[in-house]
Enzyme design. Structure first.
Site, PDB file in Angstrom:
ATOM      1  N   SER A 240       0.798  -1.229   0.000  1.00 46.21           N
ATOM      2  CA  SER A 240       0.000   0.000   0.000  1.00 46.21           C
ATOM      3  C   SER A 240       0.825   1.271   0.000  1.00 46.21           C
ATOM      4  CB  SER A 240      -0.956  -0.012   1.191  1.00 46.21           C
ATOM      5  OG  SER A 240      -0.249  -0.209   2.387  1.00 46.21           O
TER       6      SER A 240
ATOM      7  N   LYS B  67     -12.065   0.821  -1.972  1.00 45.25           N
ATOM      8  CA  LYS B  67     -11.020   1.486  -2.757  1.00 45.25           C
ATOM      9  C   LYS B  67     -11.395   1.422  -4.234  1.00 45.25           C
ATOM     10  CE  LYS B  67      -7.812   1.038   1.001  1.00 45.25           C
ATOM     11  NZ  LYS B  67      -6.858   0.203   1.736  1.00 45.25           N
TER      12      LYS B  67
ATOM     13  N   HIS C 114      -5.532  -3.153  -2.781  1.00 46.99           N
ATOM     14  CA  HIS C 114      -5.218  -2.204  -3.859  1.00 46.99           C
ATOM     15  C   HIS C 114      -5.189  -2.853  -5.238  1.00 46.99           C
ATOM     16  CE1 HIS C 114      -4.361   0.943  -0.979  1.00 46.99           C
ATOM     17  NE2 HIS C 114      -3.786  -0.005  -0.251  1.00 46.99           N
TER      18      HIS C 114
HETATM   19  C1  PLP Z   1      -6.824  -0.011   3.218  1.00 46.42           C
HETATM   20  C2  PLP Z   1      -6.218  -1.331   3.517  1.00 46.42           C
HETATM   21  C3  PLP Z   1      -6.824  -2.213   4.415  1.00 46.42           C
HETATM   22  C4  PLP Z   1      -8.015  -1.799   5.239  1.00 46.42           C
HETATM   23  O1  PLP Z   1      -9.172  -1.767   4.477  1.00 46.42           O
HETATM   24  P1  PLP Z   1     -10.378  -0.842   4.966  1.00 46.42           P
HETATM   25  O2  PLP Z   1     -11.557  -1.371   4.235  1.00 46.42           O
HETATM   26  O3  PLP Z   1     -10.007   0.553   4.597  1.00 46.42           O
HETATM   27  O4  PLP Z   1     -10.474  -1.039   6.457  1.00 46.42           O
HETATM   28  C5  PLP Z   1      -6.297  -3.465   4.555  1.00 46.42           C
HETATM   29  N1  PLP Z   1      -5.193  -3.840   3.869  1.00 46.42           N
HETATM   30  C6  PLP Z   1      -4.553  -3.007   3.024  1.00 46.42           C
HETATM   31  C7  PLP Z   1      -3.347  -3.480   2.286  1.00 46.42           C
HETATM   32  C8  PLP Z   1      -5.039  -1.716   2.830  1.00 46.42           C
HETATM   33  O5  PLP Z   1      -4.400  -0.881   2.027  1.00 46.42           O
END
Ligand code: PLP
Length: 370
Positions: free
Chosen positions: A157, A216, A185
């Site tokens: 990330s 996302k 992602h």
């Molecule tokens: C954003 C993210 C999460 C958390 O997901 P949310 O739905 O925002 O709680 C978990 N793992 C990774 C790699 C992320 O980038």
């Protein structure tokens, strides 16, 4: 925290001023897509809340429909929804392993994976970033003592690089370990049909638990585990973040269903192409100017700065120039590796990308980063 007005488009009002948004994970622009908004509005007829956890007051039809659609999309027997990616990782990992077991985790994995591993009480072993030779050595030392779980981000990330999934599948087989991939992602974005990093690496079949998020690339909210029926059943009975939390509401579930339809359509393919083109355009321009983009292979493009102070000043000066991008510093990234974390969207125009790149270059020169 900043105050944003309006939808997460390529430009937003930030504290009353229009800026170019270069730090949203709304990669395909679906968070303001008319099809998602319409589906969400229609689902409001079923009420605003789900009322309770699913083991308490039952499933809504939309929970089951979305899980079936996710399983079909991911090519797994089943899928199980979680309220967030954070809740998914803490719930899944602490359900699958416990005392006497071992979690092998990439050093740059997301904080929610680290928290899940700590919560599980399993032995927590962190291997050097993407170093499968080091992981192999650690696995061979641990062989025969409790259950092993290898867990990795599909796309990292803060770095935007991709895990060596084919090698990880091989190691999981050889050492009889479970493999879990967090594709927060990659889902909707990577691979020819948007199935994620597993599709890109040609290994979806070898991953025991494909965790993904819906907030996302999918522009909605929530998360899921796509896995065998056996694992999903087990999680229903053991994952405490699933058991003890009110389930997702209808409007969110309907938006996620609509998002999968868009991702699976010709429009989805077009958006993925545009996103990939935008990322290459941006990265190439910055690299030509002498910036280090830290091995990024995706729409997440870090710009290496180093010291925390310079990084935060860089971000502030860019904001004054109308570019909104966050500086990232410890504890999110290791000390000395502070960076601007730029994220591209399919909805950015080429002119906007050029504008952002030129401003980053001029501020970078002023701060002697390049
Ligand atoms: C954003 C993210 C999460 C958390 O997901 P949310 O739905 O925002 O709680 C978990 N793992 C990774 C790699 C992320 O980038």
């Amino acid at each position: 925290m900043r105050l944003i007005a309006g939808a997460q488009g390529s430009r937003v009002q930030l504290d009353g001023k229009e800026v170019l948004l270069l730090c949203s994970n709304n990669y395909l622009g679906l968070a303001s897509h008319p099809a998602l908004k319409a589906a969400s509005a229609a689902a409001l007829e079923q009420g605003t809340g789900s009322g309770a956890a699913r083991l308490v007051s039952g499933n809504m039809e939309l929970h089951e429909q979305l899980e079936e659609r996710l399983a079909a999309f991911k090519g797994t027997e089943r899928a199980l929804l979680f309220n967030t990616g954070y809740a998914a990782n803490t719930g899944i990992i602490s359900a699958l392993v416990g005392r006497g077991d071992t979690v092998f985790s990439d050093r740059l994995n997301h904080a929610s994976i680290v928290d899940g591993a700590l919560l599980s009480r399993a032995t927590f072993v962190r291997y050097p970033h993407c170093d499968t030779a080091a992981l192999e050595k650690l696995l061979s030392e641990k062989r025969g003592k409790g259950r092993c779980l290898i867990v990795t981000d599909g796309v990292f990330s803060m770095d935007g690089d991709i895990a060596p999934l084919a090698a990880l599948v091989g190691l999981a087989r050889r050492f009889d370990a479970l493999l879990m991939v967090d594709d927060a992602h990659g889902s909707g974005v990577l691979g020819a049909t948007g199935r994620g990093s597993g599709e890109l690496c040609g290994v979806t079949g070898g991953i025991d638990v494909q965790m993904g998020t819906l907030g996302k690339g999918f522009g909605s909210f929530g998360a899921y585990a796509a896995a065998s029926a056996e694992i999903c059943d087990y999680l229903v009975n053991k994952a405490r973040s699933f058991i003890f939390s009110t389930s997702l509401p209808p409007a969110v579930l309907a938006a996620s269903l609509a998002a999968i339809e868009v991702v699976d359509s010709a429009e989805g393919a077009r958006l993925r192409d545009q996103l990939a083109r935008n990322a290459v355009l941006f990265k190439t321009r910055l690299e030509q100017a002498g910036f280090d983009t830290m091995g990024s292979q995706t729409q997440i493009i870090p710009v290496f700065v180093g010291p925390a102070e310079t990084t935060m000043e860089f971000s502030q000066l860019l904001l004054e120039e109308g570019i909104f991008v966050q500086g990232i510093r410890p504890p999110t990234v290791p000390a000395g590796s502070c960076r601007l974390r730029c994220t591209l969207m399919a909805t950015h125009t080429e002119e906007e990308i050029a504008e952002a790149a030129e401003k980053i270059i001029s501020v970078g020169k002023a701060l002697h980063v390049i």
